[in-house]
Write a protein that holds these residues in place. Structure first.
Motif, PDB file in Angstrom:
ATOM      1  N   GLU A  94      41.111  29.905  37.300  1.00 32.47           N
ATOM      2  CA  GLU A  94      41.110  30.848  39.060  1.00 32.47           C
ATOM      3  C   GLU A  94      43.039  31.076  39.282  1.00 32.47           C
ATOM      4  O   GLU A  94      43.336  32.363  39.353  1.00 32.47           O
ATOM      5  N   LEU A  95      43.221  29.864  38.620  1.00 29.64           N
ATOM      6  CA  LEU A  95      44.733  30.135  38.783  1.00 29.64           C
ATOM      7  C   LEU A  95      45.303  30.699  37.473  1.00 29.64           C
ATOM      8  O   LEU A  95      45.791  31.722  37.315  1.00 29.64           O
ATOM      9  N   LEU A  96      44.871  30.829  36.551  1.00 30.96           N
ATOM     10  CA  LEU A  96      45.116  31.735  35.159  1.00 30.96           C
ATOM     11  C   LEU A  96      44.387  32.734  35.543  1.00 30.96           C
ATOM     12  O   LEU A  96      45.663  34.076  35.024  1.00 30.96           O
ATOM     13  N   TYR A  97      43.464  33.569  35.765  1.00 31.47           N
ATOM     14  CA  TYR A  97      43.646  34.415  36.103  1.00 31.47           C
ATOM     15  C   TYR A  97      44.030  35.437  37.533  1.00 31.47           C
ATOM     16  O   TYR A  97      44.385  36.415  36.784  1.00 31.47           O
ATOM     17  N   GLU A  98      44.748  34.752  38.631  1.00 34.32           N
ATOM     18  CA  GLU A  98      45.559  35.470  38.846  1.00 34.32           C
ATOM     19  C   GLU A  98      46.971  35.296  38.179  1.00 34.32           C
ATOM     20  O   GLU A  98      47.813  36.799  38.349  1.00 34.32           O
ATOM     21  N   ALA A  99      47.640  35.298  37.521  1.00 36.19           N
ATOM     22  CA  ALA A  99      48.366  34.635  37.084  1.00 36.19           C
ATOM     23  C   ALA A  99      48.301  36.094  35.633  1.00 36.19           C
ATOM     24  O   ALA A  99      49.513  36.493  35.278  1.00 36.19           O
TER      25      ALA A  99
END
Length: 262
Positions: free
Chosen positions: A198-203
């Motif tokens: 999820e964090l990587l997706y946002e980044a």
């Protein structure tokens, strides 16, 4: 283009003792380094697996402070530890020609990561940094992530097998939002969870430069919904095609997505 490589000879019953052998290797590195101070042609130096330790590394780094030709340095598996990395980073403040640094499998920990981070904040010429099989862990990645936010040169970073977990991954994801040069990132064989994507997706919705991402052997299942979103993000938010590699994600799946786009 010239390449020079020193490899450790195979073990034999006729070999001298390990301690004596190490001394001879460091003496050999000293003479080689002295020779290369006036080098005008050699661009690649590979001294992997020679047990030179930080004592031998001092000679190599003294040479690189004056050598203006060498571009690639492979010094993996030499037991240099954090002390050796600090010596390398001191050299990077002066050297402006080295573009690839390979320090895999050297027991580099948090202190070494902190030294690397300081160097990356200033160095603009290093393009590839190989840190595979070390002990960066989350604290070390915290320091590296802070450097990636301001670094303006590094393009390829290998952090495979560095005992990185979710908390360290958070720092890196935040760094990717600000980094504008990194194109290849290897995070395989760590302990990143599916929910961390999820964090990587946002980044990656912000980051436009990362083109190749490896997440193999992190236990991320293909069926995870966020993984599908991440693949879409990799394929459709970059000016050039991106690639995602995971432990259970065959490359054919990415090719299928690309065909759909066309």
């Amino acid at each position: 283009f010239f390449f020079f490589m020193i490899r450790r000879p195979p073990r034999s019953t006729h070999c001298i003792s390990s301690a004596a052998s190490d001394v001879y290797k460091r003496q050999g590195v000293y003479h080689l380094s002295e020779l290369l101070k006036n080098n005008r042609t050699l661009e690649v130096l590979n001294i992997n697996r020679n047990r030179i330790k930080y004592e031998g590394l001092i000679h190599v780094c003294d040479m690189l402070k004056v050598n203006a030709v060498l571009k690639w340095l492979h010094i993996g598996n030499n037991r240099i530890g954090d002390v050796g990395v600090e010596i390398i980073c001191e050299m990077l403040r002066v050297n402006t020609t080295l573009t690839l640094l390979d320090i895999r499998s050297n027991n580099v920990g948090k202190k070494g990561a902190q030294a690397i981070a300081k160097a990356l904040k200033l160095n603009k010429t290093l393009k590839t940094l190989l840190l595979e099989n070390n002990l960066m862990m989350n604290e070390g990645l915290h320091h590296l992530s802070a450097a990636l936010k301001v670094n303006k040169g590094l393009e390829k970073l290998n952090l495979r097998n560095n005992k990185i977990t979710s908390s360290g991954f958070k720092f890196l994801s935040e760094a990717l939002k600000k980094n504008k040069t990194l194109t290849h990132l290897n995070l395989s064989f760590n302990k990143i969870k599916a929910e961390d994507l999820e964090l990587l997706y946002e980044a990656l919705k912000v980051n436009k430069t990362l083109a190749h991402l490896e997440l193999m052997a992190n236990g991320i299942k293909k069926s995870n919904g966020v993984l599908g979103q991440l693949i879409d993000c990799l394929l459709y938010t970059s000016p050039s095609p991106r690639d995602l590699s995971t432990s259970r994600m065959p490359s054919s799946a990415c090719k299928k997505k690309k065909k759909q786009k066309t």
